[in-house]
Motif scaffolding. Structure first.
Motif, PDB file in Angstrom:
ATOM      1  N   ALA A   6     -43.999   7.263  35.569  1.00 37.69           N
ATOM      2  CA  ALA A   6     -43.490   6.134  36.343  1.00 37.69           C
ATOM      3  C   ALA A   6     -41.991   5.985  36.167  1.00 37.69           C
ATOM      4  O   ALA A   6     -41.335   5.252  36.901  1.00 37.69           O
ATOM      5  CB  ALA A   6     -44.194   4.850  35.927  1.00 37.69           C
ATOM      6  N   LEU A  10     -48.218  -1.513  45.737  1.00 42.98           N
ATOM      7  CA  LEU A  10     -47.871  -0.091  45.708  1.00 42.98           C
ATOM      8  C   LEU A  10     -47.242   0.274  44.361  1.00 42.98           C
ATOM      9  O   LEU A  10     -47.581   1.310  43.761  1.00 42.98           O
ATOM     10  CB  LEU A  10     -46.892   0.175  46.858  1.00 42.98           C
ATOM     11  N   GLY A  11     -46.369  -0.591  43.866  1.00 40.44           N
ATOM     12  CA  GLY A  11     -45.741  -0.354  42.572  1.00 40.44           C
ATOM     13  C   GLY A  11     -46.766  -0.331  41.448  1.00 40.44           C
ATOM     14  O   GLY A  11     -46.699   0.508  40.547  1.00 40.44           O
ATOM     15  N   ARG A  12     -47.716  -1.256  41.521  1.00 40.07           N
ATOM     16  CA  ARG A  12     -48.760  -1.282  40.489  1.00 40.07           C
ATOM     17  C   ARG A  12     -49.618  -0.027  40.546  1.00 40.07           C
ATOM     18  O   ARG A  12     -49.990   0.531  39.509  1.00 40.07           O
ATOM     19  CB  ARG A  12     -49.621  -2.539  40.647  1.00 40.07           C
ATOM     20  N   LEU A  13     -49.942   0.416  41.755  1.00 41.41           N
ATOM     21  CA  LEU A  13     -50.667   1.686  41.894  1.00 41.41           C
ATOM     22  C   LEU A  13     -49.888   2.805  41.222  1.00 41.41           C
ATOM     23  O   LEU A  13     -50.456   3.651  40.521  1.00 41.41           O
ATOM     24  CB  LEU A  13     -50.829   2.069  43.363  1.00 41.41           C
ATOM     25  N   ALA A  14     -48.569   2.813  41.446  1.00 48.26           N
ATOM     26  CA  ALA A  14     -47.728   3.893  40.923  1.00 48.26           C
ATOM     27  C   ALA A  14     -47.726   3.933  39.401  1.00 48.26           C
ATOM     28  O   ALA A  14     -47.660   5.011  38.819  1.00 48.26           O
ATOM     29  CB  ALA A  14     -46.300   3.751  41.449  1.00 48.26           C
ATOM     30  N   VAL A  15     -47.794   2.765  38.770  1.00 48.05           N
ATOM     31  CA  VAL A  15     -47.761   2.759  37.307  1.00 48.05           C
ATOM     32  C   VAL A  15     -49.157   2.699  36.701  1.00 48.05           C
ATOM     33  O   VAL A  15     -49.304   2.581  35.482  1.00 48.05           O
ATOM     34  CB  VAL A  15     -46.889   1.601  36.742  1.00 48.05           C
ATOM     35  N   LEU A  65     -45.489  -4.830  45.756  1.00 54.72           N
ATOM     36  CA  LEU A  65     -45.929  -4.940  44.363  1.00 54.72           C
ATOM     37  C   LEU A  65     -47.254  -4.205  44.153  1.00 54.72           C
ATOM     38  O   LEU A  65     -47.469  -3.587  43.100  1.00 54.72           O
ATOM     39  CB  LEU A  65     -46.056  -6.411  43.947  1.00 54.72           C
ATOM     40  N   PRO A 119     -42.806  -2.813  38.144  1.00 52.98           N
ATOM     41  CA  PRO A 119     -43.513  -2.122  39.229  1.00 52.98           C
ATOM     42  C   PRO A 119     -43.054  -2.567  40.622  1.00 52.98           C
ATOM     43  O   PRO A 119     -43.076  -1.782  41.560  1.00 52.98           O
ATOM     44  CB  PRO A 119     -44.986  -2.514  39.012  1.00 52.98           C
ATOM     45  N   LEU A 120     -42.600  -3.824  40.727  1.00 53.24           N
ATOM     46  CA  LEU A 120     -42.119  -4.283  42.033  1.00 53.24           C
ATOM     47  C   LEU A 120     -40.914  -3.459  42.486  1.00 53.24           C
ATOM     48  O   LEU A 120     -40.767  -3.169  43.680  1.00 53.24           O
ATOM     49  CB  LEU A 120     -41.777  -5.780  41.964  1.00 53.24           C
ATOM     50  N   GLY A 129     -42.325  -0.285  43.849  1.00 54.27           N
ATOM     51  CA  GLY A 129     -42.950  -0.551  45.145  1.00 54.27           C
ATOM     52  C   GLY A 129     -41.914  -0.729  46.243  1.00 54.27           C
ATOM     53  O   GLY A 129     -42.077  -0.223  47.355  1.00 54.27           O
ATOM     54  N   LEU A 149     -50.135   8.836  45.616  1.00 48.98           N
ATOM     55  CA  LEU A 149     -50.283   8.226  44.285  1.00 48.98           C
ATOM     56  C   LEU A 149     -51.736   8.271  43.826  1.00 48.98           C
ATOM     57  O   LEU A 149     -52.027   8.597  42.671  1.00 48.98           O
ATOM     58  CB  LEU A 149     -49.793   6.774  44.308  1.00 48.98           C
ATOM     59  N   GLU A 173     -53.185  10.406  40.617  1.00 46.20           N
ATOM     60  CA  GLU A 173     -54.006   9.732  39.605  1.00 46.20           C
ATOM     61  C   GLU A 173     -55.281  10.516  39.345  1.00 46.20           C
ATOM     62  O   GLU A 173     -55.838  10.495  38.259  1.00 46.20           O
ATOM     63  CB  GLU A 173     -54.346   8.330  40.143  1.00 46.20           C
ATOM     64  N   LYS A 213     -42.469  10.014  39.491  1.00 44.59           N
ATOM     65  CA  LYS A 213     -42.821   9.274  40.708  1.00 44.59           C
ATOM     66  C   LYS A 213     -41.611   8.666  41.411  1.00 44.59           C
ATOM     67  O   LYS A 213     -41.445   8.866  42.612  1.00 44.59           O
ATOM     68  CB  LYS A 213     -43.871   8.213  40.389  1.00 44.59           C
ATOM     69  N   GLN A 234     -51.482   0.360  37.165  1.00 41.98           N
ATOM     70  CA  GLN A 234     -52.033  -0.981  36.953  1.00 41.98           C
ATOM     71  C   GLN A 234     -53.037  -1.303  38.052  1.00 41.98           C
ATOM     72  O   GLN A 234     -52.948  -0.765  39.150  1.00 41.98           O
ATOM     73  CB  GLN A 234     -50.912  -2.032  36.970  1.00 41.98           C
TER      74      GLN A 234
END
Lengths: 294, 294
Positions: B168, A127-132, A125, B124-125, B128, A176, A180, B172, A134
């Motif tokens: 996203a 990593l996913g937040r970094l990607a979007v 989660l 985002p999960l 991730g 990522l 950014e 990505k 957040q």
């Protein structure tokens, strides 16, 4: 070409001071930022590393709780400890230290680390937040690379950066972070064919593949900056990176070596992340957050 | 050079058949795979698109529930509906359709979609989990690109693929999928400088930037395959991609156009993902999962 050595020592020391200041400030509000390191190995070099984190933390005024479940800990026991620490109010950051017992699947365990305490960005989660875009903690090693580039004022925006290695711990999160920051990022790996095709045109090459001597002087352009993130332990116990330092020195404009480069920055960032997590979890911050929701 | 047109129609039809077969098979076990589309807009083209998903779903034997909260829906109302659908056993897949009301933050809402029902990879999960190689639904558009390349037998492993755009939703997640398939991936964007520097050496160029006429024939090599993922609506209401088709045609080896390319594959994949989600959530699958935990 003289190759500037991009040492991590000065930066690591600055980051530790920042963490110490932040710990002092939190302390005056009654919060002692505290890190928990969950360990399940008898590997001597790992235990040595964990004790070194503990010493650094204590010197910075940060609590460090080592939770050693032994080398035969079950996945269930580890999951349960991670879940408990995630809800324990006196713990602000959690690291699940590798290696883990062979029967244990780390990728399933990291989901038990609460994202707000996931100071080494291990939970998918995060990593996913970094990607979007957040707020989330990046893996400390990935952030260490970006901080090192900033510290030495190496521009990133609009530059071509090649990341060698696609791990969830370094290659992917670092890519990522660099995206950014407006870098153009190329990610290559063991199936990418001759490395030089992907590294010779790069302004910055970051190597995190875990292969001794992987990047040679002939693989990089004379203006390039090379950041070694490899960690390989030789039979004699010494630590070396992925870069063939002898041939890269004299070719690249700059080289962050192993040891002496990102390693100490990474450890310092774990401390800083702990204070950042403690700040976000402090009663004052939580009050603001709940007020702003109304 | 004759440029082969990589149409998505045949592939979309194959995927819809696959979804239909799967829906039939699930039906014989008493499960009707069902998709919920949450809408909060009066935009006519969006509503038309949602109705077209509904029609495709019904033709494939998949239930489609359109939950229209109106163009002035609050974030709270949307969050609550997403949370309810996430626990509703007769719904297997959830899409939060954009555009949303201006006051609503989509990035906060998507966290309310249960990952196992997140068939368009918006949480985002999900992203991730894709990054660490755990099972998760990719955004349908990102998967559509990979499926299209496979369908036309365009090799990916070890090839240089440039992705233009770092969203996203496409850039990505697509990069993650391509890395998983052993491609060497370069991600560029609006701050990357002249595009040709990053696209001329690529075996495959995927453009998902949202800028009409962005990629020209002079930007690609003669052997390259170009996949257009751009969706731009012209003042006259017609849909065009990011590729300047006139100049790319005759240069590139293949071109997947807009419209007629990945779009219909994306919609078909939403149906297939719904059946995959229903399969994973079926009583039989859940029984196996709980048994294997013992």
């Amino acid at each position: 070409m003289t190759t500037e050595v991009l040492s991590g020592k000065g930066l690591a020391s600055l980051i530790r001071e920042q963490a110490q200041d932040e710990a002092r400030s939190l302390g005056s509000d009654g919060t002692r930022p505290t890190l928990a390191v969950v360990v399940a190995t008898e590997d001597e070099s790992t235990l040595w590393y964990v004790r070194s984190i503990e010493r650094s933390a204590e010197r910075a005024g940060i609590g460090c709780r080592i939770v050693d479940l032994g080398h035969d800990a079950s996945e269930q026991a580890l999951a349960s400890v991670l879940a408990d620490l995630s809800t324990e109010p006196t713990v602000h950051g959690i690291i699940l230290q590798t290696p883990l017992p062979a029967a244990v699947r780390a990728d399933r365990l990291v989901g038990h680390i609460a994202p707000e305490k996931d100071i080494d960005g291990a939970n998918p989660l995060s990593l996913g937040r970094l990607a979007v875009g957040q707020p989330a903690f990046a893996p400390a090693t990935a952030r260490a690379v970006v901080e090192l580039l900033d510290h030495f004022e190496i521009p990133v925006a609009g530059r071509n950066i090649t990341v060698v290695g696609r791990s969830a711990v370094v290659g992917k999160p670092l890519s990522l972070l660099l995206l950014e920051r407006d870098a153009t990022v190329t990610i290559c790996h063991s199936k990418s064919g001759p490395l030089e095709r992907h590294t010779r045109a790069a302004d910055v090459v970051v190597v995190a593949a875990g292969r001794t001597g992987l990047l040679k002087g002939s693989d990089v352009s004379p203006e390039a900056v090379v950041i070694d993130v490899g960690t390989n332990v030789l039979p004699d116990g010494s630590l070396v990176g992925d870069v063939d330092e002898a041939s890269v020195t004299g070719v690249a404009a700059g080289l962050s070596p192993v040891p002496g480069g990102v390693g100490s920055v990474t450890t310092a960032l774990l401390l800083l992340h702990t204070t950042e997590a403690a700040r976000q979890q402090s009663p004052a911050a939580l009050l603001t957050a709940s007020t702003s929701r109304i």
